[in-house]
Design an enzyme around this catalytic site. Structure first.
Site, PDB file in Angstrom:
ATOM      1  N   SER A 172       0.794  -1.221   0.000  1.00 49.74           N
ATOM      2  CA  SER A 172       0.000   0.000   0.000  1.00 49.74           C
ATOM      3  C   SER A 172       0.829   1.275   0.000  1.00 49.74           C
ATOM      4  CB  SER A 172      -0.968   0.001   1.180  1.00 49.74           C
ATOM      5  OG  SER A 172      -0.297  -0.266   2.386  1.00 49.74           O
ATOM      6  N   HIS A 232      -5.161  -3.131  -3.124  1.00 50.53           N
ATOM      7  CA  HIS A 232      -4.769  -2.151  -4.143  1.00 50.53           C
ATOM      8  C   HIS A 232      -4.630  -2.724  -5.543  1.00 50.53           C
ATOM      9  CE1 HIS A 232      -4.040   0.949  -1.115  1.00 50.53           C
ATOM     10  NE2 HIS A 232      -3.611  -0.053  -0.371  1.00 50.53           N
ATOM     11  N   LYS A 285     -11.225   1.197  -2.339  1.00 53.44           N
ATOM     12  CA  LYS A 285     -10.197   1.718  -3.231  1.00 53.44           C
ATOM     13  C   LYS A 285     -10.737   1.743  -4.668  1.00 53.44           C
ATOM     14  CE  LYS A 285      -7.316   1.211   0.476  1.00 53.44           C
ATOM     15  NZ  LYS A 285      -6.960   0.266   1.535  1.00 53.44           N
TER      16      LYS A 285
HETATM   17  C1  PLP Z   1      -6.866   0.150   2.905  1.00 49.28           C
HETATM   18  C2  PLP Z   1      -6.338  -1.208   3.228  1.00 49.28           C
HETATM   19  C3  PLP Z   1      -7.024  -2.046   4.107  1.00 49.28           C
HETATM   20  C4  PLP Z   1      -8.202  -1.561   4.898  1.00 49.28           C
HETATM   21  O1  PLP Z   1      -9.349  -1.547   4.126  1.00 49.28           O
HETATM   22  P1  PLP Z   1     -10.565  -0.614   4.598  1.00 49.28           P
HETATM   23  O2  PLP Z   1     -11.715  -1.141   3.847  1.00 49.28           O
HETATM   24  O3  PLP Z   1     -10.185   0.765   4.243  1.00 49.28           O
HETATM   25  O4  PLP Z   1     -10.698  -0.814   6.081  1.00 49.28           O
HETATM   26  C5  PLP Z   1      -6.560  -3.326   4.278  1.00 49.28           C
HETATM   27  N1  PLP Z   1      -5.454  -3.757   3.649  1.00 49.28           N
HETATM   28  C6  PLP Z   1      -4.749  -2.974   2.816  1.00 49.28           C
HETATM   29  C7  PLP Z   1      -3.530  -3.511   2.140  1.00 49.28           C
HETATM   30  C8  PLP Z   1      -5.160  -1.665   2.603  1.00 49.28           C
HETATM   31  O5  PLP Z   1      -4.444  -0.868   1.822  1.00 49.28           O
END
Ligand code: PLP
Length: 398
Positions: A182, A210, A242
């Site tokens: 991330s 991602h 995302k």
């Molecule tokens: C953003 C993210 C999460 C968390 O997801 P949310 O739905 O925003 O709680 C989990 N793992 C990774 C790798 C992320 O980038």
């Protein structure tokens, strides 16, 4: 004399320490939807730090699907999935995701954070350790803490380092990695890690927050990489906040794991289901991601990434080995990263600096993210601005 306050001294001290180290975090309010052209404090900015990689967070098709679903199923889930909160839109979304990705079952979670807590805390325990990449997302680390499982971390994307930890462990457990990292944007060596887990009899889990929607054929993320499928990647977590542009998350897995998680994943059992309207919007998002429009968006994003890398290549900064929408520029010092972020702001660019503890100490960065919703002109503005700001800053430093 000390002013009367109910706040304990240690709270104030912790705040002061963060302030002193330039690590204070603050919420900023957007007066506009989540689009590259945002309005913050009544000023227009072009933003390059959102995870809305395909520009779907404000897409008319999703907005319509959300309001259409709400008009039939309402806005609230009303209870957990297992009591009476699992509505037709949830079921339809789970089935469509399972079909798209080629898994027996998909289970929805309220957020990606909860999905990771749920899966890891159900599968690991004191006897079943967790081994994960040093740069894994915080929610994967916290899942192991909730499980009270032994937690060991291997060097970033280093299969030999992971193997050492598996070989040393007295009992098998769970090997976990981000798919796309991330804060760095690079992709884990999934085929080798999957093989390693298999060789040592460990469970293997990937969090592709991602990659899904952005990478590969039909946007299937890391699964579209060579050799990956439900068999080699038996536990796949994906999120909707995302590229999908909505909110929530899921785990795609086998029938047996899904049955097990339904019994034992406490962050699944003891929480209200996501809004059925969000499930409806997310299904529309999935259809868009699978369509020719989705493919066009991925191609546009790929063009932005190539242009950005080619332009920044000539600047006095280092690019990370990333071919994804995440294109960080590591600055190092937190104060310097914030100063560069402020310079950019003066030029109309919004890119929040990412500082420790979100990234390792000494690696504060501009986590630049690109989106299919950006135009070519936006990319030119970004690169011209970076050129001005980074060249001036490096001259000042020497
Ligand atoms: C953003 C993210 C999460 C968390 O997801 P949310 O739905 O925003 O709680 C989990 N793992 C990774 C790798 C992320 O980038």
């Amino acid at each position: 004399m000390k002013p009367a306050s109910d706040t304990p001294d240690w709270v104030l001290a912790a705040l002061e320490e963060r302030r002193q180290r330039d690590l204070m975090r603050r919420t900023i309010t957007l007066d506009s939807p989540q689009t590259p052209h945002t309005q913050i404090h009544s000023q227009q900015y072009t933003a390059f730090c959102s995870n809305d990689y395909l520009g779907l967070a404000n897409h008319p098709k999703l907005i319509k699907a959300m309001s259409d679903t709400a008009s039939v199923y309402g806005v609230g889930g009303g209870s957990s999935h297992l009591v009476c909160g699992h509505l037709s839109p949830h079921q339809a979304l789970e089935e469509a995701l399972a079909d798209w990705l080629g898994y027996e079952r998909v289970m929805l979670f309220s957020t990606g954070y909860m999905a990771n807590l749920g899966v890891i805390s159900a599968l690991a325990d004191k006897q079943r350790p967790v081994v994960q990449d040093k740069l894994n997302h915080a929610s994967l680390i916290d899942g192991a803490l909730l499980a009270q499982a032994p937690l060991r971390r291997y060097l970033h994307s280093n299969v030999a380092s992971a193997q050492k930890l598996l070989a040393k462990s007295s009992s098998p457990g769970l090997l976990v990695t981000d798919g796309v990292f991330s804060m760095d944007g690079d992709i884990a060596p999934l085929a080798e890690l999957s093989q390693l887990a298999n060789q040592y009899g460990w469970m293997f889990m990937v969090d592709d927050a991602h990659g899904l929607g952005c990478l590969g054929e039909s946007g299937r993320g890391c699964l579209s990489l060579e050799g990956m499928d439900a068999k080699r990647l038996p536990i796949l977590v994906g999120t909707f906040g995302k590229a999908f542009g909505t909110a929530g998350a899921f785990v795609a897995t086998s029938h047996d794991y899904a049955e097990y998680l339904t019994q034992f994943a406490r962050p699944y059992v003891y929480t209200t289901s996501m809004s059925p309207a969000i499930a409806g919007a997310t299904l529309a998002s999935l259809q868009l991601i699978q369509s020719a429009e989705g493919q066009e968006k991925r191609e546009k994003l790929a063009r932005h990434i190539a242009y950005f890398r080619q332009r920044v290549h000539s600047l006095p900064v280092e690019l990370m080995p990333s071919n994804t929408a995440i294109q960080p520029i590591v600055i190092g010092d937190s104060k310097a990263a914030m100063a560069i972020s402020e310079h950019l702001r003066a030029l109309g660019i919004w890119c929040t600096a990412i500082r420790p503890p979100t990234v390792p100490v000494g690696s504060a960065r501009l986590r630049i993210t690109l989106s299919a919703a950006h135009s070519e002109e936006d990319l030119v503005l970004l690169c011209d601005s970076l050129e001005k700001v980074l060249t001036v800053t490096s001259l000042n430093a020497t």
